[in-house]
Every structure is written in C-alpha cells, then in structure tokens.
Write a protein that holds these residues in place. Structure first.
Motif, PDB file in Angstrom:
ATOM      1  N   SER A  27       0.848  -1.181   0.000  1.00  0.00           N
ATOM      2  CA  SER A  27       0.000   0.000   0.000  1.00  0.00           C
ATOM      3  C   SER A  27       0.885   1.233   0.000  1.00  0.00           C
ATOM      4  O   SER A  27       2.005   1.207   0.531  1.00  0.00           O
ATOM      5  N   ASP A  28       0.388   2.298  -0.572  1.00  0.00           N
ATOM      6  CA  ASP A  28       1.219   3.498  -0.744  1.00  0.00           C
ATOM      7  C   ASP A  28       1.769   4.028   0.567  1.00  0.00           C
ATOM      8  O   ASP A  28       2.886   4.553   0.608  1.00  0.00           O
ATOM      9  N   PHE A  29       1.016   3.898   1.642  1.00  0.00           N
ATOM     10  CA  PHE A  29       1.427   4.523   2.898  1.00  0.00           C
ATOM     11  C   PHE A  29       2.606   3.813   3.566  1.00  0.00           C
ATOM     12  O   PHE A  29       3.135   4.300   4.553  1.00  0.00           O
ATOM     13  N   VAL A  30       3.031   2.660   3.048  1.00  0.00           N
ATOM     14  CA  VAL A  30       4.188   1.975   3.640  1.00  0.00           C
ATOM     15  C   VAL A  30       5.349   1.796   2.653  1.00  0.00           C
ATOM     16  O   VAL A  30       6.408   1.307   3.038  1.00  0.00           O
ATOM     17  N   LYS A  31       5.146   2.204   1.416  1.00  0.00           N
ATOM     18  CA  LYS A  31       6.205   2.034   0.424  1.00  0.00           C
ATOM     19  C   LYS A  31       7.477   2.756   0.859  1.00  0.00           C
ATOM     20  O   LYS A  31       7.434   3.909   1.293  1.00  0.00           O
ATOM     21  N   GLY A  32       8.582   2.043   0.767  1.00  0.00           N
ATOM     22  CA  GLY A  32       9.871   2.609   1.138  1.00  0.00           C
ATOM     23  C   GLY A  32      10.192   2.474   2.617  1.00  0.00           C
ATOM     24  O   GLY A  32      11.319   2.759   3.029  1.00  0.00           O
ATOM     25  N   ARG A  33       9.208   2.060   3.425  1.00  0.00           N
ATOM     26  CA  ARG A  33       9.441   1.925   4.864  1.00  0.00           C
ATOM     27  C   ARG A  33       9.301   0.479   5.336  1.00  0.00           C
ATOM     28  O   ARG A  33      10.005   0.051   6.241  1.00  0.00           O
ATOM     29  N   PHE A  34       8.351  -0.251   4.753  1.00  0.00           N
ATOM     30  CA  PHE A  34       8.085  -1.629   5.169  1.00  0.00           C
ATOM     31  C   PHE A  34       8.546  -2.594   4.079  1.00  0.00           C
ATOM     32  O   PHE A  34       8.470  -2.281   2.885  1.00  0.00           O
ATOM     33  N   THR A  35       8.979  -3.784   4.519  1.00  0.00           N
ATOM     34  CA  THR A  35       9.387  -4.833   3.589  1.00  0.00           C
ATOM     35  C   THR A  35       8.767  -6.149   4.014  1.00  0.00           C
ATOM     36  O   THR A  35       8.961  -6.585   5.155  1.00  0.00           O
ATOM     37  N   ILE A  36       8.042  -6.781   3.086  1.00  0.00           N
ATOM     38  CA  ILE A  36       7.470  -8.097   3.351  1.00  0.00           C
ATOM     39  C   ILE A  36       8.348  -9.138   2.676  1.00  0.00           C
ATOM     40  O   ILE A  36       8.858  -8.920   1.565  1.00  0.00           O
TER      41      ILE A  36
END
Length: 116
Positions: free
Chosen positions: A58-67
């Motif tokens: 989702s856009d709100f986690v791009k660049g911060r979260f990694t699955i």
C-alpha cells in the motif's frame, strides 16, 4: 486445522523499527498478507506476497516496510522501519491456502504502538 500465529509487535518510538512474523500451518500456503486496523477505522491492506513471489505494498508503507518469505514458504515477516504514530494499529496476518481457494484466513493479531 488452519493456524496463523503472529509475533513481534510492541511499543516503539517514532522513527524506530519493528519486525513482525507469521507462521501459517494446516494446508498448502499460497498468498500471504499483512493487514492492520486502527481503533475506529476499517481494516486495511499493508502488503501482500503472492504464491509466485510478486509483492504489493500500500502506498502509505512504500519505502518503509518490507514483506518477505522465510526459507519455509509458510512463514512471512514484515520489517517496519521509520515507524510513525499513524502506524499504530493491530496488525493481522492473512493467508490463503491452495486447498481452500480464495477463502481468507486470519491470525489473532499483534499490537504495534508507535509513541514517544
């Protein structure tokens, strides 16, 4: 019997990091995802890793979260960096199984609180 077990939530200061894990068991795992739900809000998708390896955020986690998936395909992790107070929510692991088609299965959730 299907079982999804999450771990790794907790309290962290803004800008900090947490790592969530989920282990699914019972049948043959296909797609796995993380969702979250904040108080008073609807549950929303955070990230998905599909059976073939394709990943969506989702856009709100791009660049911060990694699955990512572990060596065992029934295990996923969510590495969360640069956490913000708005990331505070109950995080839920979601899985689908080849034997069950598009039926969604859910874990019990793990609380993530971002606060100073």
């Amino acid at each position: 019997q299907v079982q999804l077990v999450e771990s790794g939530g907790g309290l962290v200061q803004p800008g900090g990091s947490l790592r969530l894990s989920c282990v699914a068991s019972g049948f043959t795992v296909s797609d796995m995802s993380w969702y979250r739900q904040a108080p008073g809000k609807e549950r929303e998708l955070v990230a998905t890793i599909r059976d073939g390896g394709r990943i969506n955020y989702s856009d709100f986690v791009k660049g911060r979260f990694t699955i990512s998936r572990g060596n065992a395909r029934n295990t996923i992790t969510l590495q969360m960096n640069n956490l913000k107070p708005d990331d505070t929510a109950m995080y839920y692991c979601n899985a689908r199984f080849l034997e069950w088609g598009t039926r969604d299965w859910w874990g019990q959730g793990t609380q993530v609180t971002v606060s100073s």
